[in-house]
Scaffold this active site. Structure first.
Site, PDB file in Angstrom:
ATOM      1  N   LEU A  47     -18.510  18.739 -12.390  1.00  0.00           N
ATOM      2  CA  LEU A  47     -19.590  17.824 -12.750  1.00  0.00           C
ATOM      3  C   LEU A  47     -20.167  18.301 -14.077  1.00  0.00           C
ATOM      4  O   LEU A  47     -20.317  19.505 -14.300  1.00  0.00           O
ATOM      5  CB  LEU A  47     -20.690  17.832 -11.682  1.00  0.00           C
ATOM      6  CG  LEU A  47     -20.466  16.997 -10.426  1.00  0.00           C
ATOM      7  CD1 LEU A  47     -21.570  17.283  -9.409  1.00  0.00           C
ATOM      8  CD2 LEU A  47     -20.435  15.510 -10.750  1.00  0.00           C
ATOM      9  N   ASP A  48     -20.512  17.371 -14.953  1.00  0.00           N
ATOM     10  CA  ASP A  48     -21.151  17.735 -16.220  1.00  0.00           C
ATOM     11  C   ASP A  48     -22.448  18.492 -15.948  1.00  0.00           C
ATOM     12  O   ASP A  48     -23.093  18.278 -14.907  1.00  0.00           O
ATOM     13  CB  ASP A  48     -21.481  16.478 -17.031  1.00  0.00           C
ATOM     14  CG  ASP A  48     -20.240  15.717 -17.459  1.00  0.00           C
ATOM     15  OD1 ASP A  48     -19.183  16.350 -17.591  1.00  0.00           O
ATOM     16  OD2 ASP A  48     -20.345  14.491 -17.658  1.00  0.00           O
ATOM     17  N   PRO A  49     -22.867  19.365 -16.879  1.00  0.00           N
ATOM     18  CA  PRO A  49     -24.161  20.048 -16.710  1.00  0.00           C
ATOM     19  C   PRO A  49     -25.315  19.079 -16.465  1.00  0.00           C
ATOM     20  O   PRO A  49     -26.219  19.370 -15.681  1.00  0.00           O
ATOM     21  CB  PRO A  49     -24.329  20.794 -18.039  1.00  0.00           C
ATOM     22  CG  PRO A  49     -22.926  21.090 -18.469  1.00  0.00           C
ATOM     23  CD  PRO A  49     -22.130  19.878 -18.059  1.00  0.00           C
TER      24      PRO A  49
END
EC number: 5.4.99.25
Length: 306
Positions: A47-49
């Protein structure tokens, strides 16, 4: 006096993390690994930050089956800001284009139709996909754009939730390999105003229950107050990573042969084909096998504790 060294251990199962915003998937996975004192850990699709939500962390033998969760369908809740495009297609990037927003709900509903079903999507440059052994995001950070081929994905559901200009919220049920940031950027272009992601939350991976998710600070508090045996109770069984596969229960002799990695003949009264989950006569998960007619071919097996 120095503190005793932490002892790493064999522990197997899947921990359902509710990922916090601002941390990379790898950093948060390493934190979970340390709290469980696990020898081995792996996540099941980054998951993206910027993103929050469900991130299954596989520990021990469960890491052998993480690919099945990487390949599983996902669900997301996403909020987009219309009128601005960024270089990363999310709020962490630099604004590269600003346009006026003259969009009403009926236009959005019409535009969404183009993105349902089987479609082609060109991956964002800010992704972990590799070109000549190097992640695309490394090229992007150097200002280099690499030609990318469009990839087939499936959008099973794309539901309109609400629109309060310039913010649009959608619910997405999609196949593996779908980039929500790219979906939003493409939608913004169809609407003629541009768009980028301001909020992204993964709400489901495969069939894992949302109620089982736990925040990292909750896990840290438990780790401070309780023994590891209590933490282990939070782990879901390893076979939940392959719960979509049909189950096949073996007898004692078949289980023993499979344990040695041998092919096994069976009656195949259920007329099974493809991959299956294998269970022993004692109902222990053995791993995944491929059914070829009346032959069981082991593919990925659990290392059973002595």
């Amino acid at each position: 006096m120095s503190r005793p060294r932490k002892r790493w251990r064999d522990v197997d199962g899947v921990f359902l993390l509710d990922k916090p915003q601002g941390m990379s998937s790898n950093d948060i996975m390493q934190k979970v690994k340390r709290l469980f004192q696990a020898n081995k850990a792996g996540h099941t699709g980054a998951l993206d930050p910027l993103a929050t939500g469900m991130l299954p962390i596989c520990l021990g033998e469960a890491t052998k089956f993480s690919q099945f969760l990487l390949d599983a369908d996902k669900r997301y809740l996403v909020t987009a800001k219309l009128g601005e495009r960024t270089d990363t297609s999310d709020a962490e990037g630099q604004v590269v284009e600003t346009r006026e927003v003259h969009v009403e709900t009926p236009q959005i509903l019409t535009a969404l139709e183009q993105f349902r079903g089987d479609i082609l999507q060109v991956p964002t440059m800010f992704s972990a996909l590799k070109h000549n052994g190097k992640p695309l995001y490394e090229y992007a950070r150097q200002g280099i754009t690499v030609e990318r081929e469009a990839r087939p994905i499936t959008i099973f559901e794309l539901n309109f939730i609400e629109y309060h200009a310039p913010f649009l919220t959608l619910e997405v049920h999609c196949s593996k390999g779908t980039y929500i940031r790219t979906l939003v950027d493409d939608l913004g272009e169809v609407l003629g105003c541009g768009a980028h992601v301001t909020m992204l939350r993964r709400t489901a991976v495969a069939d894992y229950p949302v109620a089982e998710m736990m925040l990292i600070n909750e896990l840290e508090l438990l780790a401070e107050s309780f023994p590891l045996s209590e933490l282990d109770r939070l782990l879901l069984p390893t076979d939940t990573a392959v719960s979509k596969l049909p189950a096949l229960h073996l007898d004692v002799e078949q289980s023993k042969a499979i344990g040695f990695g041998q092919r096994v003949k069976f009656a195949n009264e259920q007329q099974l084909s493809g991959q299956v989950r294998l269970f022993s006569a004692e109902n222990l998960f053995l791993g995944v096998a491929l059914i070829d007619g009346n032959i069981i071919r082991p593919q990925r097996l659990i290392t059973q504790s002595a």
